[in-house]
Design a protein around this motif. Sequence first.
Motif, PDB file in Angstrom:
ATOM      1  N   VAL A 157     -24.090 -18.674  61.111  1.00 56.28           N
ATOM      2  CA  VAL A 157     -25.352 -19.229  61.599  1.00 56.28           C
ATOM      3  C   VAL A 157     -25.089 -20.391  62.545  1.00 56.28           C
ATOM      4  CG1 VAL A 157     -27.542 -20.327  60.964  1.00 56.28           C
ATOM      5  CG2 VAL A 157     -26.519 -18.589  59.460  1.00 56.28           C
ATOM      6  N   PHE A 194     -28.482 -18.505  51.978  1.00 57.72           N
ATOM      7  CA  PHE A 194     -27.489 -19.097  52.880  1.00 57.72           C
ATOM      8  C   PHE A 194     -26.653 -20.160  52.180  1.00 57.72           C
ATOM      9  CE2 PHE A 194     -31.065 -22.021  53.503  1.00 57.72           C
ATOM     10  CZ  PHE A 194     -30.456 -23.262  53.625  1.00 57.72           C
ATOM     11  N   TRP A 216     -23.470 -19.958  56.655  1.00 55.51           N
ATOM     12  CA  TRP A 216     -23.444 -18.500  56.638  1.00 55.51           C
ATOM     13  C   TRP A 216     -24.687 -18.005  55.910  1.00 55.51           C
ATOM     14  CZ3 TRP A 216     -19.282 -21.566  55.307  1.00 55.51           C
ATOM     15  CH2 TRP A 216     -18.137 -21.479  56.116  1.00 55.51           C
ATOM     16  N   ALA A 217     -25.228 -16.894  56.365  1.00 54.88           N
ATOM     17  CA  ALA A 217     -26.419 -16.313  55.753  1.00 54.88           C
ATOM     18  C   ALA A 217     -26.103 -14.933  55.202  1.00 54.88           C
ATOM     19  CB  ALA A 217     -27.549 -16.212  56.772  1.00 54.88           C
ATOM     20  N   ARG A 220     -30.791 -11.319  57.087  1.00 52.88           N
ATOM     21  CA  ARG A 220     -31.647 -11.847  58.152  1.00 52.88           C
ATOM     22  C   ARG A 220     -32.596 -12.924  57.637  1.00 52.88           C
ATOM     23  NH1 ARG A 220     -32.398 -13.637  63.104  1.00 52.88           N
ATOM     24  NH2 ARG A 220     -34.481 -13.219  63.927  1.00 52.88           N
ATOM     25  N   GLU A 223     -30.720 -16.029  57.250  1.00 52.90           N
ATOM     26  CA  GLU A 223     -30.429 -16.649  58.538  1.00 52.90           C
ATOM     27  C   GLU A 223     -31.622 -17.456  59.036  1.00 52.90           C
ATOM     28  OE1 GLU A 223     -28.788 -15.430  62.994  1.00 52.90           O
ATOM     29  OE2 GLU A 223     -29.563 -13.879  61.645  1.00 52.90           O
ATOM     30  N   ARG A 227     -31.596 -21.477  59.735  1.00 55.72           N
ATOM     31  CA  ARG A 227     -32.014 -22.063  61.013  1.00 55.72           C
ATOM     32  C   ARG A 227     -33.130 -23.083  60.803  1.00 55.72           C
ATOM     33  NH1 ARG A 227     -30.397 -19.501  65.721  1.00 55.72           N
ATOM     34  NH2 ARG A 227     -29.062 -17.677  65.404  1.00 55.72           N
TER      35      ARG A 227
END
Length: 242
Positions: A157, A194, A216-217, A220, A223, A227
């Motif tokens: 990520v 994550f 790291w995720a 989706r 992620e 973020r």
Amino acid sequence: MDDSSGLSPRAVRFLRLAAERTSVDLSSWPTTDELGSLLSRLPDVDAQETLTLFRRAADRYGGLRYRSRAWSFEETVTFVLCPWAAADYGLEDQDAMADLIEHDVAHPYEVWLRGDGSVVYCFTGPHSAPIVPVFPGIDAMLEAEALYQECATWISVSIDDAPGLAAVEAHAVHLTPILEACGYTERWWEQVGFRLHIWKTFATVFPGSNARWAMWARNRSGELAARSFLTQARAQLPRLVM
């Protein structure tokens, strides 16, 4: 390992899938009498207690080998467990030590097991360097390795204009620490989907080097959550510099 007690299911799974056990050469070990005599000369060191710790560590970890993904190595490492002989100590040394890791890549540092059970790193170049405690014990080192291995299959990520280490570290209070894998110079956190890793090992072993962080995720949705975390951390920057 024959005895995996005390390790998380993640670490046990990692060892079963990625590690092997090789033969251990104990011919270079000081004898019990030699080691006992040596340790008795070190201040505040319980020779018998230290001998017992080194023997148990050798039985549990000696010969363990795997391909590491940790930022400290990224190579094949082998646990050798060899207590220092008298000639290995300097006049300034006050702690019992054993060599812990044998690694092939030309990293200019050594990894040792201290008599209190902690894992320490030391730069072995021409200049004097501190002995840096990195993990409270060998199990924590294996737990961190298991996380590296698992995260290698996840989504890395990043965002444009990512916040700096200080902002990310400050905002990590909103995450759950993965305590079994945390050490003195590296820490892990997680949230649903994550993980965050902050690594200050080289920055401590080699003054002037930079600390590192990564996320790291799992998928989706993880992620997107990661973020969002980084965006919130960046929004806290004005508070950090006030």
